[in-house]
Design a protein around this motif. Structure first.
Motif, PDB file in Angstrom:
ATOM      1  N   ARG A 199       0.840  -1.212   0.000  1.00  0.00           N
ATOM      2  CA  ARG A 199       0.000   0.000   0.000  1.00  0.00           C
ATOM      3  C   ARG A 199       0.870   1.256   0.000  1.00  0.00           C
ATOM      4  N   LEU A 200       1.943   1.227   0.790  1.00  0.00           N
ATOM      5  CA  LEU A 200       2.823   2.394   0.860  1.00  0.00           C
ATOM      6  C   LEU A 200       3.539   2.584  -0.479  1.00  0.00           C
ATOM      7  N   ARG A 201       4.019   1.468  -1.048  1.00  0.00           N
ATOM      8  CA  ARG A 201       4.701   1.544  -2.346  1.00  0.00           C
ATOM      9  C   ARG A 201       3.764   2.115  -3.414  1.00  0.00           C
ATOM     10  N   GLU A 202       2.533   1.633  -3.399  1.00  0.00           N
ATOM     11  CA  GLU A 202       1.553   2.104  -4.391  1.00  0.00           C
ATOM     12  C   GLU A 202       1.268   3.591  -4.204  1.00  0.00           C
ATOM     13  N   ALA A 203       1.086   3.996  -2.939  1.00  0.00           N
ATOM     14  CA  ALA A 203       0.797   5.410  -2.667  1.00  0.00           C
ATOM     15  C   ALA A 203       1.931   6.278  -3.198  1.00  0.00           C
ATOM     16  N   ILE A 204       3.167   5.806  -3.024  1.00  0.00           N
ATOM     17  CA  ILE A 204       4.324   6.602  -3.440  1.00  0.00           C
ATOM     18  C   ILE A 204       4.486   6.570  -4.965  1.00  0.00           C
ATOM     19  N   SER A 205       4.232   5.403  -5.580  1.00  0.00           N
ATOM     20  CA  SER A 205       4.408   5.353  -7.037  1.00  0.00           C
ATOM     21  C   SER A 205       3.259   6.060  -7.752  1.00  0.00           C
ATOM     22  N   ASP A 206       2.126   6.260  -7.063  1.00  0.00           N
ATOM     23  CA  ASP A 206       0.992   6.978  -7.667  1.00  0.00           C
ATOM     24  C   ASP A 206       1.061   8.487  -7.459  1.00  0.00           C
ATOM     25  N   LEU A 207       2.125   8.969  -6.820  1.00  0.00           N
ATOM     26  CA  LEU A 207       2.226  10.421  -6.625  1.00  0.00           C
ATOM     27  C   LEU A 207       2.252  11.081  -7.988  1.00  0.00           C
ATOM     28  N   SER A 208       1.528  12.193  -8.111  1.00  0.00           N
ATOM     29  CA  SER A 208       1.501  12.844  -9.415  1.00  0.00           C
ATOM     30  C   SER A 208       1.722  14.339  -9.242  1.00  0.00           C
ATOM     31  N   PRO A 209       2.246  14.985 -10.284  1.00  0.00           N
ATOM     32  CA  PRO A 209       2.471  16.431 -10.200  1.00  0.00           C
ATOM     33  C   PRO A 209       1.168  17.143  -9.890  1.00  0.00           C
ATOM     34  N   ALA A 210       1.245  18.143  -9.025  1.00  0.00           N
ATOM     35  CA  ALA A 210       0.042  18.858  -8.597  1.00  0.00           C
ATOM     36  C   ALA A 210       0.226  20.336  -8.877  1.00  0.00           C
ATOM     37  N   PRO A 211      -0.860  21.032  -9.255  1.00  0.00           N
ATOM     38  CA  PRO A 211      -0.725  22.476  -9.452  1.00  0.00           C
ATOM     39  C   PRO A 211      -0.465  23.169  -8.115  1.00  0.00           C
ATOM     40  N   GLU A 212       0.130  24.328  -8.195  1.00  0.00           N
ATOM     41  CA  GLU A 212       0.371  25.139  -6.987  1.00  0.00           C
ATOM     42  C   GLU A 212      -0.955  25.375  -6.282  1.00  0.00           C
TER      43      GLU A 212
END
Lengths: 245, 305
Positions: free
Chosen positions: B289-302
């Motif tokens: 779950r932690l690995r998935e959460a980290i690999s799913d991080l995506s660029p976010a607008p300011e």
């Protein structure tokens, strides 16, 4: 959910230790429940063997007076595999364990950490010199390091020196204090609270995090205390501080 | 109380040195990932309330652990996602509302001098971090090099499942009779305010050992549940003593330790027993779950004000 209850387990022994889980990532290999020299030697030998040639997945080992804690990555291995590996390792451990390093520890039997020498000697009906002689007469073994970084628990305290701990612990005992607690002896690494009796101080730094080898002692080392006077204490301390910087 | 923590000091347990490291390993890992740091980079860990910080250079920052008010130069930004702050920016972290331990990660990491391979602070022995102590007003911390990755946000909130705290019996379960065991696993406990990075003391039914509470000291792990003569369980945490002389009825499983540490004082806790094999399955799932959460991080607008 099914109730999980481990009933009283068999008495551990040197030949068939009790292997108990400490969560899913560690086990304790318990040779007996009391302070025991043979159990301690086995724990130290097993720790040395597992450090030299680790079982797959092992992280760290912590030898104590009577047991060995083994921590591991539960995804790479598990308790059953560690138990099998340890049992196999115990069967092939050399019977005569390699003798530990011999280390001479200089002690000043006076000064700031010499908190209980007179009282202890008076209580036992001996002179302070006689008590010091008795303390110097034995060869000690580092049974385990614990409580604080580098704090060495020693086995081998001569029987007449055994003394129950103080009723009220002290809040701060100086670094390098030489102690007696029950059947155990000690060399303190860092200043801290303690209910033990203290009869002297070593100028050596048992724990110096900035040194390449931060710890002077490890479980299995054999120790002889050597009596020194104030001038030598100060000289060693000065030299040691100088080297360390 | 705020300290520098990295993933912990390894290899020195047998010399009496605890690993230290974060109280909530998942929140710590996510804070680092959000600002593009490696998993072992040093962060600031704060207890209950964060305080104010000033940046000497532009950086990406992220705060995790729980929900709290974060104000950067007068504008509010959300927790659990990265935000930019300019050189000279003032960052104020309020009080955690639903948690105990918070993490402030800075891109490049906190670059204090490692001691025995780690920047983690061990307060009791004064090791690591900033002179081995907790931070004081006016302290200046060195930062590592900024890598210039984009601002990242979680795809969905990372919430630990709300479930009982799982424990594996032992290593001294046999010191306790069926009554003590039933109390531990069927009755509620509460976290008292006697808690720090070393240990948490619980309140609840008194547990007593049928074979005496003192044992000849043996090794401890993070999550060991000691029962001293008072009968109040003491759960050993990141800065614990490496060996202890009280019987340990059970051990909290690794993936539930962060959730336990984050339990607000006075809140109830329920313990449930599981076998080590089941605990391994939970651990595998938690890491995934932690690995998935980290690999799913995506660029976010300011974030907008």
């Amino acid at each position: 959910m099914r109730e999980i209850w481990w009933p009283a387990e068999g008495t551990p022994s040197l030949t068939s230790p009790r292997i108990a889980s400490c969560g899913e990532s560690a086990v304790t290999v318990e040779f007996c429940e009391t302070i025991d020299k043979a159990a301690n030697r086995l724990a130290v030998a097993l720790a040395q063997s597992l450090s030299a040639t680790p079982l797959p997945g092992i992280d760290e080992v912590v030898p104590t007076y009577r047991s060995l804690l083994v921590t591991f990555d539960p995804i790479q291995t598990d308790m059953a595999r560690i138990a099998r590996g340890v049992t196999k390792r115990l069967a092939t451990l050399p019977v005569a364990r390699e003798a530990g390093r011999e280390i001479s520890v200089p002690v000043l039997y006076e000064g700031e950490a010499c908190l209980d020498l007179s009282e202890l000697a008076a209580g036992k009906g001996m002179t302070t010199d006689a008590l010091v002689e008795l303390h110097l007469s034995a060869e000690y073994e580092v049974a385990m390091i614990g409580f604080a970084p580098g704090f060495a628990y020693l086995s081998g305290l001569p029987e007449p020196l055994r003394t129950p701990r103080r009723a009220i612990p002290r809040q701060r005992v100086p670094e390098g204090a030489i102690g007696i607690g029950g059947v155990q002896a000690s060399v303190s690494s860092v200043a801290g609270p303690s209910g033990w009796h203290f009869i002297g101080q070593t100028p050596l730094r048992l724990f110096a995090p900035e040194r390449a080898a931060p710890f002077l002692l490890e479980a299995g080392d054999r120790i002889r205390f050597r009596r020194i006077e104030r001038a030598e204490f100060d000289a060693i301390r000065l030299a040691d501080r100088h080297i360390a910087r | 109380m705020t300290t520098v923590q990295d993933s912990g000091r390894r290899g020195y347990l047998r010399f009496g040195v605890s690993a230290s490291g974060p109280m909530d390993a998942a929140a710590f890992a996510i804070a680092n990932a959000l600002v593009g740091n490696g998993p072992g980079a040093a962060c600031l860990e704060f207890a209950l309330t964060g305080g104010s910080f000033e940046l000497s250079r532009p950086a990406r920052l992220a705060v995790t652990g729980g929900s709290l008010e974060i104000v950067v130069d007068g504008r509010r930004v959300p927790a659990w996602r990265a935000f930019h702050a300019r050189a000279g920016a003032r960052i104020t972290l309020g009080a955690l509302r639903d948690a105990v331990w918070g993490y402030l990660a800075v891109s490049g990491g906190i670059d204090t001098v490692p001691v025995m391979g780690s920047r983690a602070t061990h307060l009791r022995s004064g090791l690591g971090g900033l002179d081995g102590r907790s931070l004081r007003p006016g302290d200046v911390l060195p930062l590592g090099e900024e890598s210039g990755a984009p601002l990242l946000a979680l795809a969905r909130p990372f919430r630990p499942r709300s479930a009982p705290i799982h424990v594996v019996p032992g290593p001294q379960a046999h010191f306790f009779d069926a009554d003590a065991w039933r109390s531990l696993t069927r009755e509620p406990f509460r976290v008292t305010s006697k808690r720090d990075r070393m240990a948490m003391i619980l309140e609840g039914p008194l547990l007593s050992s049928a074979r005496g509470h003192d044992i000849v000291s043996d090794g401890t792990v993070m999550g060991s549940i000691q029962i001293p003569p008072s009968g109040h369980p003491v759960i050993l945490m990141a800065d614990r003593q490496t060996t202890g002389g009280y019987a340990k009825i059970a051990t909290v499983i690794t993936c539930d330790i962060g959730r336990l540490a984050q339990t607000v004082s006075r809140d109830p806790i329920a313990f449930r027993p599981i076998a080590p094999e089941a605990a391994i399955a939970y651990e595998r799932e938690a890491r995934m779950r932690l690995r998935e959460a980290i690999s799913d991080l995506s660029p976010a607008p300011e974030p907008r004000t």
